[in-house]
Design an enzyme around this catalytic site. Structure first.
Site, mmCIF file in Angstrom:
data_model
loop_
_atom_site.group_PDB
_atom_site.id
_atom_site.type_symbol
_atom_site.label_atom_id
_atom_site.label_comp_id
_atom_site.label_asym_id
_atom_site.label_seq_id
_atom_site.Cartn_x
_atom_site.Cartn_y
_atom_site.Cartn_z
ATOM 1 N N VAL A 87 1.382 -10.076 4.720
ATOM 2 C CA VAL A 87 1.490 -11.351 4.005
ATOM 3 C C VAL A 87 2.608 -12.144 4.674
ATOM 4 C CG1 VAL A 87 2.077 -12.471 1.820
ATOM 5 C CG2 VAL A 87 0.674 -10.387 1.827
ATOM 6 N N GLY A 113 0.809 -1.215 0.000
ATOM 7 C CA GLY A 113 0.000 0.000 0.000
ATOM 8 C C GLY A 113 0.841 1.264 0.000
ATOM 9 N N ALA A 148 2.902 2.826 -5.212
ATOM 10 C CA ALA A 148 2.697 1.889 -6.322
ATOM 11 C C ALA A 148 1.380 1.139 -6.148
ATOM 12 C CB ALA A 148 3.866 0.916 -6.402
ATOM 13 N N GLN A 175 -0.908 26.861 -21.041
ATOM 14 C CA GLN A 175 0.219 27.808 -21.079
ATOM 15 C C GLN A 175 1.567 27.108 -20.956
ATOM 16 O OE1 GLN A 175 0.391 31.635 -20.149
ATOM 17 N NE2 GLN A 175 -1.355 31.766 -18.796
ATOM 18 N N LYS A 204 5.519 21.548 -10.801
ATOM 19 C CA LYS A 204 6.890 21.293 -11.256
ATOM 20 C C LYS A 204 6.906 21.514 -12.769
ATOM 21 C CE LYS A 204 10.212 17.563 -11.969
ATOM 22 N NZ LYS A 204 10.535 16.138 -11.802
ATOM 23 N N VAL A 263 9.530 8.286 0.263
ATOM 24 C CA VAL A 263 10.063 9.325 -0.627
ATOM 25 C C VAL A 263 9.353 9.169 -1.976
ATOM 26 C CG1 VAL A 263 12.335 9.851 0.350
ATOM 27 C CG2 VAL A 263 12.016 7.771 -0.986
ATOM 28 N N PRO A 306 13.316 21.751 -19.178
ATOM 29 C CA PRO A 306 11.927 22.166 -18.987
ATOM 30 C C PRO A 306 10.971 21.151 -19.607
ATOM 31 C CG PRO A 306 13.044 23.577 -20.595
ATOM 32 C CD PRO A 306 13.995 22.488 -20.252
HETATM 33 P P1 FAD Z 1 6.943 1.151 -0.809
HETATM 34 O O1 FAD Z 1 6.664 2.579 -0.613
HETATM 35 O O2 FAD Z 1 8.137 0.582 -0.127
HETATM 36 O O3 FAD Z 1 5.658 0.358 -0.343
HETATM 37 C C1 FAD Z 1 5.690 -1.029 -0.096
HETATM 38 C C2 FAD Z 1 4.361 -1.448 0.515
HETATM 39 O O4 FAD Z 1 4.354 -2.864 0.604
HETATM 40 C C3 FAD Z 1 4.110 -0.914 1.924
HETATM 41 O O5 FAD Z 1 2.761 -0.533 2.035
HETATM 42 C C4 FAD Z 1 4.363 -2.125 2.816
HETATM 43 O O6 FAD Z 1 3.600 -2.089 4.003
HETATM 44 C C5 FAD Z 1 3.881 -3.231 1.886
HETATM 45 N N1 FAD Z 1 4.409 -4.535 2.208
HETATM 46 C C6 FAD Z 1 5.700 -4.950 2.148
HETATM 47 N N2 FAD Z 1 5.777 -6.227 2.549
HETATM 48 C C7 FAD Z 1 4.517 -6.619 2.858
HETATM 49 C C8 FAD Z 1 3.958 -7.809 3.354
HETATM 50 N N3 FAD Z 1 4.704 -8.867 3.650
HETATM 51 N N4 FAD Z 1 2.624 -7.848 3.569
HETATM 52 C C9 FAD Z 1 1.828 -6.784 3.308
HETATM 53 N N5 FAD Z 1 2.323 -5.633 2.829
HETATM 54 C C10 FAD Z 1 3.646 -5.546 2.619
HETATM 55 N N6 FAD Z 1 10.044 8.324 -7.709
HETATM 56 C C11 FAD Z 1 9.626 9.352 -8.443
HETATM 57 O O7 FAD Z 1 8.861 9.153 -9.392
HETATM 58 N N7 FAD Z 1 10.045 10.620 -8.169
HETATM 59 C C12 FAD Z 1 10.935 10.886 -7.203
HETATM 60 O O8 FAD Z 1 11.264 12.048 -6.971
HETATM 61 C C13 FAD Z 1 11.463 9.802 -6.457
HETATM 62 N N8 FAD Z 1 12.385 9.995 -5.493
HETATM 63 C C14 FAD Z 1 12.897 8.908 -4.836
HETATM 64 C C15 FAD Z 1 13.954 9.070 -3.942
HETATM 65 C C16 FAD Z 1 14.527 7.971 -3.334
HETATM 66 C C17 FAD Z 1 15.685 8.147 -2.408
HETATM 67 C C18 FAD Z 1 13.988 6.679 -3.559
HETATM 68 C C19 FAD Z 1 14.551 5.471 -2.881
HETATM 69 C C20 FAD Z 1 12.939 6.514 -4.414
HETATM 70 C C21 FAD Z 1 12.401 7.611 -5.084
HETATM 71 N N9 FAD Z 1 11.372 7.453 -6.002
HETATM 72 C C22 FAD Z 1 10.959 8.507 -6.732
HETATM 73 C C23 FAD Z 1 10.719 6.160 -6.184
HETATM 74 C C24 FAD Z 1 9.393 6.155 -5.404
HETATM 75 O O9 FAD Z 1 9.640 6.499 -4.051
HETATM 76 C C25 FAD Z 1 8.716 4.799 -5.472
HETATM 77 O O10 FAD Z 1 8.651 4.359 -6.791
HETATM 78 C C26 FAD Z 1 7.302 4.895 -4.933
HETATM 79 O O11 FAD Z 1 7.276 5.453 -3.658
HETATM 80 C C27 FAD Z 1 6.637 3.546 -4.912
HETATM 81 O O12 FAD Z 1 7.129 2.738 -3.884
HETATM 82 P P2 FAD Z 1 6.422 1.327 -3.656
HETATM 83 O O13 FAD Z 1 4.993 1.570 -3.425
HETATM 84 O O14 FAD Z 1 6.813 0.440 -4.778
HETATM 85 O O15 FAD Z 1 7.129 0.762 -2.363
#
Ligand code: FAD
Length: 510
Positions: free
Chosen positions: A191, A18, A21, A158, A88, A57, A107
């Site tokens: 999970v 959650g 993504a 614009q 942005k 992040v 840009p």
């Molecule tokens: P996460 O945010 O890690 O979420 C994982 C989820 O899975 C959580 O809800 C967790 O509870 C759940 N989960 C994990 N294991 C289990 C389990 N066993 N059972 C149930 N639930 C589970 N992207 C951009 O487009 N622009 C940016 O400026 C940008 N800056 C970034 C800067 C940094 C330093 C980093 C590391 C990444 C950045 N990203 C950026 C990428 C962006 O942060 C991620 O693509 C985005 O937040 C999606 O993350 P996620 O949902 O895949 O993973």
């Protein structure tokens, strides 16, 4: 229970995770199929753990996010309110050439004359390309909004724009909207185990509350851990660590000072062994240092970050995030597709991660429901597209590094030919003589247009030798007109667009 071959029943999608993504995927698919109306062939359940935090992040987006949010059905004003959002209009790259305060812009609006006349041969100083052909850099330098208060929400007539969003608030908003408006089922549980009948098929996931969930399609949004596709199905990773050296980040939330401005662009300032992002929200700044532990230590990286934000923020606690660069070879395997960090990650220099989430979710939305027999075909097609996109992204990010003239070992290593992918070397061999052109990016699945490559390459001072094709470049009059027209448009924008912060405050108050 297996629903996959019975198309008279609803197909079930189970999303594990959650973070941004998971919720973005749930919202995009549910909105497209109007799941809340109950008549479509899909049932969507998202399970997330309350014990495993999100990465926290990911605050810079790409202009694709505008249509994504609109299609989901969100009010743009509500997004700004809930996510402390800001506009942005591109990226500003500071100190990437020689480190003496040099900067260039990427840009979001394409150069004036784009598709009509190739402007690069006519601009004189090539590093001045964005300045001479585009108004947006000027607007950004003056901290202006991309539109006026008289324009409708989501209007980009614009200027092309994306958003800066508070990552945690964004996922929360998507969760609330998906549950209340879009018909997504939500389970808060961890999970504990994943049952797979082969390396191509997830049978079910078992939760710590005892529930067992089966599905026609499992979407792995579990973050870096990649619980389903990586850990369970064992899918291999195509590493990009030898091309993109950064493997760590330190992130800070920096409070605004009094009388602050909100920069309408992401600033990426090169440092001795990495770079610092600076993202302005209406409530605070998100600032982080992306660096390589092969070239610096964590202590030194933190020192550099603290120097950047200033002593007055010495009490802020930085969070460390480790990562590898690369992507899964097969992102959709059998009945499991990874979206987000579980699919892959490269440094966030051009905010590509959220864009790939949008693309992947849209693909799922367009393909599902799907008979079991067709799944191998669509997954294979998706994997081919995604492989291409990841390679293009890696090339494009590397492009930002290879023409630096800095002397630190990190920067010297970054321009070493051995670290440049062959595909990028091939492109550069051609671009040496004519620069990137629209026809080089004709694939329908291309992420960045020729304009993006032009801004970065020319911004860093890469000057093609246009003499081989000099007979093409006899459009001086037209080019001069375009340059003059750009000056005129720039003046118009500078005199009519409001200050970015003022716009947001007045708009939200109205
Ligand atoms: P996460 O945010 O890690 O979420 C994982 C989820 O899975 C959580 O809800 C967790 O509870 C759940 N989960 C994990 N294991 C289990 C389990 N066993 N059972 C149930 N639930 C589970 N992207 C951009 O487009 N622009 C940016 O400026 C940008 N800056 C970034 C800067 C940094 C330093 C980093 C590391 C990444 C950045 N990203 C950026 C990428 C962006 O942060 C991620 O693509 C985005 O937040 C999606 O993350 P996620 O949902 O895949 O993973």
């Amino acid at each position: 229970m297996n629903h996959s071959s019975d198309t008279s029943k609803k197909q079930r999608i189970v999303i594990v995770g959650g973070g941004t993504a998971g919720w973005l995927t749930a919202a995009i698919v549910a909105a497209k199929h109007k799941v809340a109306m109950g008549e479509c062939g899909l049932d969507i359940t998202l399970v997330e753990s309350s014990d495993i935090p999100t990465v926290g992040v990911g605050e810079g987006t790409w202009p694709t996010m505008r249509n994504t949010l609109k299609d989901i059905g969100l009010s743009e004003k509500e997004v700004f309110r809930r996510c402390s959002a800001a506009f942005k209009q591109g990226g500003k790259f500071v100190n990437w050439v020689n480190g003496d305060g040099d900067f260039y812009y990427h840009p979001f609006t394409v150069p004036l004359g784009y598709g009509r006349v190739e402007m690069a041969p006519y601009v004189g100083d090539i590093a001045n390309f964005a300045n001479a052909t585009n108004f947006q850099q000027h607007v950004c330098e003056r901290n202006m909004a991309p539109r006026t208060l008289s324009e409708q929400e989501y209007s980009s007539a614009q200027s092309n724009y994306a958003y800066h969003l508070d990552a945690g608030a964004f996922a929360d908003m998507l969760r609330d909207f998906s549950k209340t408006e879009l018909g997504v089922k939500h389970i808060v549980a961890t999970v504990e185990s994943v049952a797979a009948s082969s390396s191509e098929h997830v049978e079910s996931v078992t939760l710590n509350n005892g529930m067992v969930l089966d599905a026609d399609l499992f979407v792995d949004c579990s973050g870096f851990r990649s619980l389903l596709l990586g850990e369970t199905l064992g899918e291999s990773v195509v590493s990009a660590d030898d091309v993109l050296f950064n493997n760590s980040a330190l992130a800070l939330h920096v409070p605004h000072e009094e009388d602050f401005e909100i920069k309408p662009y992401t600033q990426a300032t090169a440092q001795e062994a990495g770079w610092i992002w600076d993202i302005g929200l209406s409530s605070r700044r998100g600032v982080g240092h992306v660096y390589s532990t092969d070239f610096t230590t964590d202590e030194r990286a933190e020192e550099v970050l603290r120097q950047y934000v200033g002593d007055e923020h010495g009490d802020l606690k930085a969070r460390t995030i480790r990562f590898n660069s690369g992507y899964k070879k097969r992102i959709w395997k059998g009945n499991c597709i990874a979206v987000g960090l579980s699919a892959g990650f490269v440094e966030p220099l051009e905010a590509t991660a959220l864009m790939l989430i949008e693309i992947s979710a849209r693909y799922i939305a367009e393909q599902m429901p799907l008979p079991t027999s067709a799944m191998p075909i669509v997954s294979q097609r998706f994997n081919k597209q995604m492989n291409y996109r990841w390679q293009r992204i890696i090339d494009f990010l590397k492009l930002h590094y290879i023409f630096n003239q800095r002397s630190e070992p990190y920067w010297v290593a970054n321009r070493d030919a051995a670290s440049i992918p062959d595909s990028l070397k091939e492109d550069l061999e051609i671009w040496k003589y004519r620069g990137p052109q629209i026809a080089d990016f004709s694939a329908a699945i291309e992420l960045f247009p020729a304009a993006s490559y032009q801004y970065v390459l020319y911004g860093m001072g890469f000057s093609p030798d246009f003499s081989l094709q000099s007979h093409f470049y006899n459009e001086r009059d037209l080019a001069d007109k375009v340059i003059k027209q750009n000056q005129l448009i720039t003046q118009q924008k500078l005199s009519s667009l409001p200050n970015h912060r003022d716009y947001i405050e007045q708009w939200l108050a109205s």
